[in-house]
Design a protein around this motif. Sequence first.
Motif, PDB file in Angstrom:
ATOM      1  N   PRO A 159       0.785  -1.233   0.000  1.00  0.00           N
ATOM      2  CA  PRO A 159       0.000   0.000   0.000  1.00  0.00           C
ATOM      3  C   PRO A 159       0.825   1.295   0.000  1.00  0.00           C
ATOM      4  N   LEU A 160       2.155   1.192   0.022  1.00  0.00           N
ATOM      5  CA  LEU A 160       3.006   2.373   0.241  1.00  0.00           C
ATOM      6  C   LEU A 160       2.728   3.540  -0.707  1.00  0.00           C
ATOM      7  N   GLU A 161       2.482   3.236  -1.974  1.00  0.00           N
ATOM      8  CA  GLU A 161       2.352   4.321  -2.955  1.00  0.00           C
ATOM      9  C   GLU A 161       0.906   4.559  -3.402  1.00  0.00           C
ATOM     10  N   ALA A 210      -8.107   4.154  -1.632  1.00  0.00           N
ATOM     11  CA  ALA A 210      -7.624   2.841  -2.089  1.00  0.00           C
ATOM     12  C   ALA A 210      -6.633   2.255  -1.082  1.00  0.00           C
ATOM     13  N   HIS A 211      -5.803   3.121  -0.504  1.00  0.00           N
ATOM     14  CA  HIS A 211      -4.812   2.647   0.451  1.00  0.00           C
ATOM     15  C   HIS A 211      -5.443   1.828   1.574  1.00  0.00           C
ATOM     16  N   GLY A 212      -6.582   2.342   2.114  1.00  0.00           N
ATOM     17  CA  GLY A 212      -7.212   1.725   3.284  1.00  0.00           C
ATOM     18  C   GLY A 212      -7.632   0.284   3.023  1.00  0.00           C
ATOM     19  N   PHE A 218      -6.337  -1.943   1.009  1.00  0.00           N
ATOM     20  CA  PHE A 218      -5.189  -2.857   1.010  1.00  0.00           C
ATOM     21  C   PHE A 218      -4.544  -2.944   2.392  1.00  0.00           C
ATOM     22  N   ARG A 219      -4.514  -1.830   3.078  1.00  0.00           N
ATOM     23  CA  ARG A 219      -3.915  -1.820   4.412  1.00  0.00           C
ATOM     24  C   ARG A 219      -4.707  -2.743   5.351  1.00  0.00           C
ATOM     25  N   SER A 220      -6.062  -2.701   5.245  1.00  0.00           N
ATOM     26  CA  SER A 220      -6.886  -3.566   6.095  1.00  0.00           C
ATOM     27  C   SER A 220      -6.626  -5.033   5.781  1.00  0.00           C
ATOM     28  N   LEU A 272      -1.822  -9.645   9.189  1.00  0.00           N
ATOM     29  CA  LEU A 272      -0.614 -10.467   8.993  1.00  0.00           C
ATOM     30  C   LEU A 272       0.552  -9.985   9.837  1.00  0.00           C
ATOM     31  N   PHE A 273       0.522  -8.687  10.199  1.00  0.00           N
ATOM     32  CA  PHE A 273       1.648  -8.106  10.948  1.00  0.00           C
ATOM     33  C   PHE A 273       1.209  -7.595  12.314  1.00  0.00           C
ATOM     34  N   SER A 274       0.087  -8.125  12.832  1.00  0.00           N
ATOM     35  CA  SER A 274      -0.467  -7.620  14.096  1.00  0.00           C
ATOM     36  C   SER A 274       0.445  -8.004  15.269  1.00  0.00           C
ATOM     37  N   ASP A 299      15.945  -5.228   4.343  1.00  0.00           N
ATOM     38  CA  ASP A 299      17.158  -4.471   4.644  1.00  0.00           C
ATOM     39  C   ASP A 299      17.034  -3.654   5.927  1.00  0.00           C
ATOM     40  N   THR A 300      15.779  -3.261   6.244  1.00  0.00           N
ATOM     41  CA  THR A 300      15.570  -2.230   7.259  1.00  0.00           C
ATOM     42  C   THR A 300      15.976  -2.659   8.677  1.00  0.00           C
ATOM     43  N   VAL A 301      15.528  -3.840   9.099  1.00  0.00           N
ATOM     44  CA  VAL A 301      15.810  -4.236  10.478  1.00  0.00           C
ATOM     45  C   VAL A 301      17.302  -4.545  10.649  1.00  0.00           C
ATOM     46  N   ILE A 353       9.079  10.706   1.200  1.00  0.00           N
ATOM     47  CA  ILE A 353       8.876  11.727   0.151  1.00  0.00           C
ATOM     48  C   ILE A 353       7.395  11.746  -0.210  1.00  0.00           C
ATOM     49  N   ARG A 354       6.844  12.932  -0.441  1.00  0.00           N
ATOM     50  CA  ARG A 354       5.489  13.053  -0.948  1.00  0.00           C
ATOM     51  C   ARG A 354       5.518  13.959  -2.180  1.00  0.00           C
ATOM     52  N   VAL A 355       4.417  13.909  -2.969  1.00  0.00           N
ATOM     53  CA  VAL A 355       4.329  14.745  -4.169  1.00  0.00           C
ATOM     54  C   VAL A 355       3.102  15.644  -4.026  1.00  0.00           C
ATOM     55  N   ALA A 388      10.003   9.605  14.842  1.00  0.00           N
ATOM     56  CA  ALA A 388       9.314   9.494  13.546  1.00  0.00           C
ATOM     57  C   ALA A 388       9.811   8.302  12.731  1.00  0.00           C
ATOM     58  N   THR A 389      10.591   7.445  13.338  1.00  0.00           N
ATOM     59  CA  THR A 389      11.304   6.407  12.580  1.00  0.00           C
ATOM     60  C   THR A 389      10.390   5.492  11.765  1.00  0.00           C
ATOM     61  N   PHE A 390       9.200   5.208  12.263  1.00  0.00           N
ATOM     62  CA  PHE A 390       8.273   4.355  11.514  1.00  0.00           C
ATOM     63  C   PHE A 390       7.244   5.173  10.729  1.00  0.00           C
ATOM     64  N   PRO A 421      -1.463   7.566   7.744  1.00  0.00           N
ATOM     65  CA  PRO A 421      -2.002   6.297   7.258  1.00  0.00           C
ATOM     66  C   PRO A 421      -0.942   5.290   6.824  1.00  0.00           C
ATOM     67  N   HIS A 422       0.234   5.751   6.419  1.00  0.00           N
ATOM     68  CA  HIS A 422       1.250   4.818   5.915  1.00  0.00           C
ATOM     69  C   HIS A 422       2.221   4.349   7.000  1.00  0.00           C
ATOM     70  N   ARG A 423       1.931   4.716   8.254  1.00  0.00           N
ATOM     71  CA  ARG A 423       2.840   4.315   9.337  1.00  0.00           C
ATOM     72  C   ARG A 423       3.219   2.842   9.172  1.00  0.00           C
ATOM     73  N   CYS A 424       4.480   2.532   9.441  1.00  0.00           N
ATOM     74  CA  CYS A 424       5.047   1.223   9.095  1.00  0.00           C
ATOM     75  C   CYS A 424       4.196   0.039   9.569  1.00  0.00           C
ATOM     76  N   LEU A 425       3.896  -0.826   8.629  1.00  0.00           N
ATOM     77  CA  LEU A 425       3.122  -2.029   8.913  1.00  0.00           C
ATOM     78  C   LEU A 425       3.964  -3.043   9.692  1.00  0.00           C
TER      79      LEU A 425
HETATM   80  C1  HEM Z   1      13.579  -0.804  11.624  1.00  0.00           C
HETATM   81  C2  HEM Z   1      12.903  -1.283  10.598  1.00  0.00           C
HETATM   82  C3  HEM Z   1      11.901  -0.498   9.795  1.00  0.00           C
HETATM   83  C4  HEM Z   1      11.784   0.849   9.600  1.00  0.00           C
HETATM   84  C5  HEM Z   1      12.694   1.946  10.140  1.00  0.00           C
HETATM   85  C6  HEM Z   1      10.632   1.070   8.757  1.00  0.00           C
HETATM   86  C7  HEM Z   1      10.162   2.317   8.389  1.00  0.00           C
HETATM   87  C8  HEM Z   1       9.013   2.545   7.660  1.00  0.00           C
HETATM   88  C9  HEM Z   1       8.473   3.842   7.350  1.00  0.00           C
HETATM   89  C10 HEM Z   1       9.105   5.165   7.763  1.00  0.00           C
HETATM   90  C11 HEM Z   1       7.338   3.680   6.639  1.00  0.00           C
HETATM   91  C12 HEM Z   1       6.427   4.778   6.087  1.00  0.00           C
HETATM   92  C13 HEM Z   1       6.747   5.109   4.653  1.00  0.00           C
HETATM   93  C14 HEM Z   1       5.930   6.246   4.094  1.00  0.00           C
HETATM   94  O1  HEM Z   1       5.069   6.816   4.785  1.00  0.00           O
HETATM   95  O2  HEM Z   1       6.185   6.637   2.939  1.00  0.00           O
HETATM   96  C15 HEM Z   1       7.155   2.258   6.472  1.00  0.00           C
HETATM   97  C16 HEM Z   1       6.111   1.685   5.789  1.00  0.00           C
HETATM   98  C17 HEM Z   1       5.977   0.319   5.619  1.00  0.00           C
HETATM   99  N1  HEM Z   1       6.759  -0.670   6.185  1.00  0.00           N
HETATM  100 FE1  HEM Z   1       8.328  -0.418   7.410  1.00  0.00          FE
HETATM  101  N2  HEM Z   1      10.085  -0.141   8.436  1.00  0.00           N
HETATM  102  C18 HEM Z   1      10.818  -1.136   9.055  1.00  0.00           C
HETATM  103  C19 HEM Z   1      10.569  -2.491   9.006  1.00  0.00           C
HETATM  104  C20 HEM Z   1       9.571  -3.081   8.286  1.00  0.00           C
HETATM  105  C21 HEM Z   1       9.335  -4.501   8.198  1.00  0.00           C
HETATM  106  C22 HEM Z   1      10.134  -5.570   8.922  1.00  0.00           C
HETATM  107  C23 HEM Z   1       8.275  -4.671   7.346  1.00  0.00           C
HETATM  108  C24 HEM Z   1       7.585  -5.918   6.873  1.00  0.00           C
HETATM  109  C25 HEM Z   1       7.706  -7.073   7.322  1.00  0.00           C
HETATM  110  C26 HEM Z   1       7.825  -3.367   6.935  1.00  0.00           C
HETATM  111  C27 HEM Z   1       6.770  -3.126   6.096  1.00  0.00           C
HETATM  112  C28 HEM Z   1       6.285  -1.882   5.763  1.00  0.00           C
HETATM  113  C29 HEM Z   1       5.133  -1.679   4.868  1.00  0.00           C
HETATM  114  C30 HEM Z   1       4.312  -2.772   4.171  1.00  0.00           C
HETATM  115  C31 HEM Z   1       4.948  -0.290   4.782  1.00  0.00           C
HETATM  116  C32 HEM Z   1       3.878   0.447   3.974  1.00  0.00           C
HETATM  117  C33 HEM Z   1       2.708   0.772   4.869  1.00  0.00           C
HETATM  118  C34 HEM Z   1       1.638   1.599   4.163  1.00  0.00           C
HETATM  119  O3  HEM Z   1       1.892   2.210   3.130  1.00  0.00           O
HETATM  120  O4  HEM Z   1       0.503   1.612   4.668  1.00  0.00           O
HETATM  121  N3  HEM Z   1       8.632  -2.420   7.523  1.00  0.00           N
HETATM  122  N4  HEM Z   1       8.181   1.585   7.118  1.00  0.00           N
END
Ligand code: HEM
Length: 405
Positions: free
Chosen positions: A98-100, A105-107, A109-111, A116-118, A249-251, A296-298, A346-348, A352-356
């Motif tokens: 759902p990121l982009e 529409a986002h909601g 897919f997010r639901s 899965l990630f609860s 890569d993130t974790v 980034i946003r547009v 703000a790391t996550f 609405p797009h807060r990290c899943l």
């Molecule tokens: C330390 C590790 C992580 C960081 C720092 C991080 C950070 C973020 C951030 C900042 C966003 C928001 C992006 C935006 O608004 O444009 C995001 C979205 C997302 N992240 Fe993470 N993430 C991490 C780990 C993960 C992991 C492990 C998963 C999946 C297993 C994941 C899945 C997602 C998904 C699916 C979205 C999109 C959510 C949406 O658009 O509703 N992330 N993440």
Amino acid sequence: MATNPVPDHVPPEMVRDFSLFTSPGMSPTPNGDPHAAVACVHSGPPIFYSPLNTRDGRGTWVITRASDQRRVLQDTETFSSHRSIFASALGESWPMIPLELDPPAHGAFRSLLNPLFSPKRVSALEPAVRERAIRLIAGIAASGTSCDVMKDFAFPFTVNIFLHLLGLPDDRIDTFVGWARDLLHGDDVKRPAAARTIVSFIDELAAARRKDLVDDFMTFIVQAQVEGRRLTKQEVRGVGILVFVAGLDTVAAAIGFDLAYLARNLKDQELLRGEPDRIVLAAEELLRAYPTVQLIRVATKDIDFEGAPIRKGDYVSCATVIANRDPAEFECPNTVDLAREDNRHATFGFGPHRCLGSHLARREIVIGLEEWLARIPTFRIKKGTAPITSGGHVFGIENLILDWS
Ligand code: HEM
């Protein structure tokens, strides 16, 4: 890298020489500190224009105050997430989902993906996560007094859990990590090649699961319904690719930055080793100090924002690394304080797009640190080696050679 000229509507006095890609410390740098390098923006205006602030050389507005970033991230009508970052590497324009996608529409897919990630699902994974950490670290401890944390622990640990969650085989960890590295940190040749490889992999996996259903993530996606219909092939691809890329890569990078900090700050290292109950709180502070994903946003329409004439189509950067150093939000933002309370970093992301994957990411980081500190004695960066760090849309750390001899 080509640089676009500054657009006519941007007042010259609002242009600043700052970039997440090219400012000092942002390109791959031995012993670099790309996070500290951004702190300087807080002595300046709340918003400015950077002429080169994306991988493909575009300019962006840069929002420096955390509260203004939240306004942008919440206002999805004015600031859209549809950027096709991945597809653009292939000269295409479909969204990662759902990121982009923007609401509504986002909601939908997010639901679909939320369960899965609860927290409940992540708790169920926890014994396997801990077992995996212990097995890897015990192996490292038994085989010597030094290792490359990224290669020997951070990647095999996090990628294995992630593949397990997705139901993918773990015999190709190195291949997957290589794809993610090329995609996120590669040059103009490696990036599109990695994007093509990942698209083929996800498309093939989806086709296989359509034919033979098994109990895994991709089977769930190819069978799932949104708004009373199955997902299109392109939507399946968009979801598959995002989840694959977001978790790879993130974790690992977060664990790498955390252990690099502790290797350089022995007092904090001993504090956490002696009082492991502090690790949960400390991990939040390390997430604040070392965020990796920059947003980034547009702009979808013309808007004057804090005195800046943002025009439709302009890119707006809300870098978490900048928000997390905002002195209006955090006392002594440039100091790492492992006992910091009420840490609204703000790391996550925000809105609405807060990290899943945030629940999973947090548990992996805490468990990784707990088991590392319980099994590895006082560690330092190995003499004669230097961790290579980089900035960009996704901050990274390539290598981290620790020594505990
Ligand atoms: C330390 C590790 C992580 C960081 C720092 C991080 C950070 C973020 C951030 C900042 C966003 C928001 C992006 C935006 O608004 O444009 C995001 C979205 C997302 N992240 Fe993470 N993430 C991490 C780990 C993960 C992991 C492990 C998963 C999946 C297993 C994941 C899945 C997602 C998904 C699916 C979205 C999109 C959510 C949406 O658009 O509703 N992330 N993440």
